[in-house]
Design a protein around this motif. Structure first.
Motif, PDB file in Angstrom:
ATOM      1  N   ILE A 124       0.861  -1.182   0.000  1.00 40.35           N
ATOM      2  CA  ILE A 124       0.000   0.000   0.000  1.00 40.35           C
ATOM      3  C   ILE A 124       0.897   1.231   0.000  1.00 40.35           C
ATOM      4  N   PHE A 125       0.738   2.083  -1.009  1.00 39.51           N
ATOM      5  CA  PHE A 125       1.576   3.263  -1.167  1.00 39.51           C
ATOM      6  C   PHE A 125       0.751   4.521  -0.922  1.00 39.51           C
ATOM      7  N   SER A 126       1.292   5.403  -0.124  1.00 39.46           N
ATOM      8  CA  SER A 126       0.684   6.724   0.033  1.00 39.46           C
ATOM      9  C   SER A 126       1.048   7.591  -1.171  1.00 39.46           C
ATOM     10  N   TRP A 127       0.079   8.348  -1.653  1.00 40.99           N
ATOM     11  CA  TRP A 127       0.332   9.189  -2.819  1.00 40.99           C
ATOM     12  C   TRP A 127       1.277  10.339  -2.495  1.00 40.99           C
ATOM     13  N   ASP A 128       1.051  10.991  -1.366  1.00 38.17           N
ATOM     14  CA  ASP A 128       1.821  12.181  -1.010  1.00 38.17           C
ATOM     15  C   ASP A 128       3.245  11.814  -0.636  1.00 38.17           C
ATOM     16  N   ASN A 129       4.196  12.322  -1.419  1.00 38.57           N
ATOM     17  CA  ASN A 129       5.630  12.229  -1.158  1.00 38.57           C
ATOM     18  C   ASN A 129       6.171  10.804  -1.152  1.00 38.57           C
ATOM     19  N   VAL A 130       5.367   9.839  -1.572  1.00 36.34           N
ATOM     20  CA  VAL A 130       5.833   8.470  -1.731  1.00 36.34           C
ATOM     21  C   VAL A 130       5.757   8.070  -3.204  1.00 36.34           C
ATOM     22  N   VAL A 131       4.602   8.307  -3.803  1.00 32.42           N
ATOM     23  CA  VAL A 131       4.459   8.073  -5.239  1.00 32.42           C
ATOM     24  C   VAL A 131       4.890   9.302  -6.027  1.00 32.42           C
ATOM     25  N   ALA A 132       4.491  10.473  -5.561  1.00 35.06           N
ATOM     26  CA  ALA A 132       4.834  11.723  -6.248  1.00 35.06           C
ATOM     27  C   ALA A 132       5.262  12.762  -5.224  1.00 35.06           C
ATOM     28  N   ASN A 133       6.055  13.722  -5.675  1.00 35.44           N
ATOM     29  CA  ASN A 133       6.548  14.781  -4.801  1.00 35.44           C
ATOM     30  C   ASN A 133       5.483  15.870  -4.665  1.00 35.44           C
ATOM     31  N   THR A 134       4.485  15.599  -3.844  1.00 36.00           N
ATOM     32  CA  THR A 134       3.409  16.582  -3.644  1.00 36.00           C
ATOM     33  C   THR A 134       3.814  17.674  -2.667  1.00 36.00           C
ATOM     34  N   ARG A 135       4.904  17.488  -1.968  1.00 36.07           N
ATOM     35  CA  ARG A 135       5.374  18.533  -1.052  1.00 36.07           C
ATOM     36  C   ARG A 135       5.670  19.811  -1.826  1.00 36.07           C
ATOM     37  N   ALA A 136       6.345  19.676  -2.959  1.00 34.46           N
ATOM     38  CA  ALA A 136       6.644  20.843  -3.780  1.00 34.46           C
ATOM     39  C   ALA A 136       5.374  21.425  -4.392  1.00 34.46           C
ATOM     40  N   LEU A 137       4.421  20.557  -4.766  1.00 32.40           N
ATOM     41  CA  LEU A 137       3.177  21.040  -5.354  1.00 32.40           C
ATOM     42  C   LEU A 137       2.386  21.888  -4.358  1.00 32.40           C
ATOM     43  N   LYS A 138       2.304  21.430  -3.112  1.00 34.28           N
ATOM     44  CA  LYS A 138       1.546  22.173  -2.107  1.00 34.28           C
ATOM     45  C   LYS A 138       2.229  23.485  -1.744  1.00 34.28           C
ATOM     46  N   LEU A 139       3.543  23.451  -1.589  1.00 32.21           N
ATOM     47  CA  LEU A 139       4.259  24.672  -1.236  1.00 32.21           C
ATOM     48  C   LEU A 139       4.162  25.700  -2.358  1.00 32.21           C
ATOM     49  N   ASN A 140       4.277  25.260  -3.610  1.00 31.48           N
ATOM     50  CA  ASN A 140       4.127  26.189  -4.733  1.00 31.48           C
ATOM     51  C   ASN A 140       2.717  26.754  -4.818  1.00 31.48           C
ATOM     52  N   ALA A 141       1.719  25.947  -4.439  1.00 33.93           N
ATOM     53  CA  ALA A 141       0.340  26.431  -4.434  1.00 33.93           C
ATOM     54  C   ALA A 141       0.169  27.549  -3.414  1.00 33.93           C
ATOM     55  N   TRP A 142       0.744  27.382  -2.225  1.00 37.88           N
ATOM     56  CA  TRP A 142       0.661  28.445  -1.212  1.00 37.88           C
ATOM     57  C   TRP A 142       1.404  29.704  -1.673  1.00 37.88           C
ATOM     58  N   LYS A 143       2.559  29.520  -2.296  1.00 42.84           N
ATOM     59  CA  LYS A 143       3.328  30.682  -2.750  1.00 42.84           C
ATOM     60  C   LYS A 143       2.591  31.435  -3.858  1.00 42.84           C
ATOM     61  N   GLN A 144       1.972  30.700  -4.775  1.00 38.78           N
ATOM     62  CA  GLN A 144       1.234  31.367  -5.847  1.00 38.78           C
ATOM     63  C   GLN A 144       0.011  32.077  -5.301  1.00 38.78           C
ATOM     64  N   LEU A 145      -0.666  31.472  -4.335  1.00 35.47           N
ATOM     65  CA  LEU A 145      -1.825  32.131  -3.721  1.00 35.47           C
ATOM     66  C   LEU A 145      -1.402  33.405  -3.008  1.00 35.47           C
ATOM     67  N   ALA A 146      -0.290  33.370  -2.303  1.00 37.46           N
ATOM     68  CA  ALA A 146       0.202  34.561  -1.615  1.00 37.46           C
ATOM     69  C   ALA A 146       0.568  35.654  -2.610  1.00 37.46           C
ATOM     70  N   SER A 147       1.161  35.260  -3.747  1.00 33.32           N
ATOM     71  CA  SER A 147       1.517  36.252  -4.756  1.00 33.32           C
ATOM     72  C   SER A 147       0.277  36.896  -5.353  1.00 33.32           C
ATOM     73  N   GLY A 304      12.909  11.763   3.849  1.00 38.17           N
ATOM     74  CA  GLY A 304      12.911  12.898   2.924  1.00 38.17           C
ATOM     75  C   GLY A 304      12.122  14.050   3.480  1.00 38.17           C
ATOM     76  N   SER A 305      10.805  13.920   3.493  1.00 36.52           N
ATOM     77  CA  SER A 305       9.965  14.971   4.052  1.00 36.52           C
ATOM     78  C   SER A 305      10.182  15.115   5.552  1.00 36.52           C
ATOM     79  N   HIS A 306      10.478  14.004   6.209  1.00 37.46           N
ATOM     80  CA  HIS A 306      10.792  13.999   7.639  1.00 37.46           C
ATOM     81  C   HIS A 306      12.154  13.363   7.840  1.00 37.46           C
TER      82      HIS A 306
END
Length: 362
Positions: A124-147, A304-306
């Motif tokens: 059983i694989f978790s999608w977040d940061n195991v299958v795909a690098n969603t850490r960068a996706l979420k952080l970029n989403a917050w940065k774009q929203l702030a901009s 990685g993430s932790h």
């Protein structure tokens, strides 16, 4: 012989059919123990029916927003509890002990697994940061929203880490400290999800070494599942873009209606037709590792993430999938974890000394 120890084939078929991997699975098929959750699901279904859109439909070309994308889910199954699902004869409670008992291997499967033991496992694989690098996706989403809002993101690493794992409401009020009214918060969260989906469309490669690892376990005929809070349509599309959809026999998405991390893992075990005690969860989050152990599953942590010291409770911690081999799975179950190589005291039974004769009997 007690006939209640083993379920009938018809009852198992009814139970497994409710968890089959299909696009028609909906949250309305699940009854949750908390009444407020039930009322929420019913209210959501009323809204969908009134607008004329189903679970896999879209409105004006926009994907359906998952409710738990920027939320911190509960761990769940602290006492082995599970969830409830519909059956023809009424609701059925599905928990850890129930699945470990009802998903026991039959006679023919036991013979097959004796010859090919690797096939008895489920991954059983978790999608977040195991299958795909969603850490960068979420952080970029917050940065774009702030901009877009003319705001700034705090540069501190700890603050940015909290932004990735805390609820969106907590991030807006306690971390970013944006002075917004409640209606404005809903708009910001909706825009944040839309930005995340836009960034998700640009995702083209999985985590390093994952494809080679999945190819190895596929050769060994080990079934795999992926769990995520994404809706099924975007989940399947993302897996196809990174070329991994063919490796997963089951997908747990937002439509499954699971309310905790543990419930997602139990649902994945059910879809893989493997009892939880024979499943291995691949996670990067200490909370996910705890959830796996609550479900009697083994846990492999991806560093990685932790940092590694936050993942000490995992049965095995690796820096990347390139460090893994199929033999690692056998050693996990054969030795009850990765501590079988640790120094331990060996108990040596000493034979009692022979009794010496003090009197001459001759």
């Amino acid at each position: 012989m007690d006939t209640n120890l083993r379920p009938s084939s018809s009852s198992l078929l009814q139970l497994r059919s409710s968890f089959c991997f299909s696009h028609s699975l909906s949250p309305s098929k699940l009854i949750l123990s908390k009444s407020k959750r039930l009322n929420f699901v019913q209210h959501r279904l009323v809204i969908k029916n009134s607008t004329g859109f189903g679970e896999n439909d879209s409105c004006n070309g926009s994907p359906v927003k998952p409710s738990k994308l920027f939320m911190q889910e509960a761990i769940g199954a602290e006492y082995g509890e599970g969830f409830e699902t519909f059956r023809l004869d009424g609701p059925l409670k599905v928990d850890v002990d129930y699945l470990n008992d009802r998903l026991q291997e039959g006679f023919l499967k036991r013979i097959r697994y004796a010859m090919k033991p690797d096939e008895a496992y489920g991954l059983i694989f978790s999608w977040d940061n195991v299958v795909a690098n969603t850490r960068a996706l979420k952080l970029n989403a917050w940065k774009q929203l702030a901009s877009e809002e003319g705001k700034e993101i705090p540069p501190e690493a700890n603050a940015q880490k909290l932004m990735l794992y805390a609820n969106a409401d907590h991030v807006l009020h306690k971390i970013l400290r944006w002075e917004t009214v409640e209606s404005e918060v809903d708009r910001l969260k909706s825009r944040l999800s839309q930005i995340y989906y836009d960034n998700l469309l640009k995702l083209r490669k999985p985590m390093e070494g994952l494809e080679e690892w999945l190819d190895a376990v596929s050769t060994a005929n080990i079934p795999c599942a992926v769990v995520s809070s994404l809706d099924r349509r975007n989940m399947v599309d993302a897996l196809e873009r990174i070329g991994l959809k063919k490796y997963f026999q089951a997908i747990i998405s937002e439509e499954d209606g699971m309310e905790s991390i543990s419930h997602r893992f139990l649902s994945a075990a059910m879809k893989l037709d493997r009892k939880p005690a024979k499943c291995v969860v691949f996670e990067d989050d200490p909370r996910g590792i705890t959830a796996a152990h609550n479900c009697t599953m083994m846990a492999v942590a991806l560093i990685g993430s932790h940092p590694a010291y936050d993942l000490v409770q995992a049965d095995l911690a690796v820096g990347s999938f390139n460090e893994l081999s199929v033999i690692n799975l056998r050693r996990l179950f054969a030795n009850k974890g990765s501590t079988f190589m640790d120094m331990q005291k060996q108990i040596i039974e000493k034979t009692p000394p022979r009794r010496k004769l003090t009197v001459d009997t001759i």
